[in-house]
Design a protein around this motif. Structure first.
Motif: not given
Length: 182
Positions: A75-103
């Motif tokens: 699975k690939l998780l697609l998002t724009h990233g603005h709600m996960d504060q990607v301009k600060i850090s991609p860690l929120n996306l990493l955690y979301r991917a782990q929760e959803l079983g995405c690679r």
């Protein structure tokens, strides 16, 4: 599977179309937001499936603005990233991917290319061909997925015509410069 990944076109798709005309054997196009209508328009032009997500400029302010694409790799998780504060850090996306079983997680919003592997999950931002913020003439990503693996290449627009060289990575400086703009 060969996947063409773009983000942050903001209604300006001329470079995307130019790049598309030079690509071969693309199976899928992923548009990671800002402007969702661009993804719909490009699907008509390209004649191949284009999957898009909404970005902050599409009036999207919901954490549910993401999609999951199944590939032979996983699975690939697609998002724009603005709600996960990607301009600060991609860690929120990493955690979301782990929760959803995405690679892998594919995101935009920063207009700056990014590619790293962390805890077995790939994080990919293709940058922007239309409005780059890294001093380049723009960038996109090409993914190759198979049962055996995942490969990503960040490709700079300048490589198509010998223009200005891609910038050197200044990740910390860029994070600081854009951290207050989400």
């Amino acid at each position: 599977m060969k996947i063409f990944v773009i983000s942050d076109t903001h209604g300006r798709t001329e470079k995307v179309e130019e790049v598309w005309n030079r690509l071969t054997d693309v199976d899928l196009v992923l548009h990671l937001g800002d402007y969702e209508k661009d993804a719909q328009r490009l699907a008509q032009i390209f004649g191949v499936e284009v999957i898009g997500v909404k970005g902050n400029m599409d009036g999207s302010y919901s954490r549910e603005d993401y999609r999951i694409v199944d590939t032979e790799y996983g699975k690939l998780l697609l998002t724009h990233g603005h709600m996960d504060q990607v301009k600060i850090s991609p860690l929120n996306l990493l955690y979301r991917a782990q929760e959803l079983g995405c690679r892998a997680v594919l995101f935009g919003h920063t207009h700056i290319p990014f590619y790293e592997e962390e805890s077995g999950i790939y994080l990919v931002n293709p940058g922007s061909l239309s409005q780059p913020r890294d001093g380049s003439e723009g960038s996109y990503a090409i993914l190759h997925t198979s049962e055996k693996g995942f490969h990503c290449a960040i490709v700079y627009y300048s490589s198509l015509h010998g223009g200005k060289k891609p910038p050197q990575t200044r990740r910390l400086r860029n994070m600081l410069n854009y951290s207050d703009r989400f």
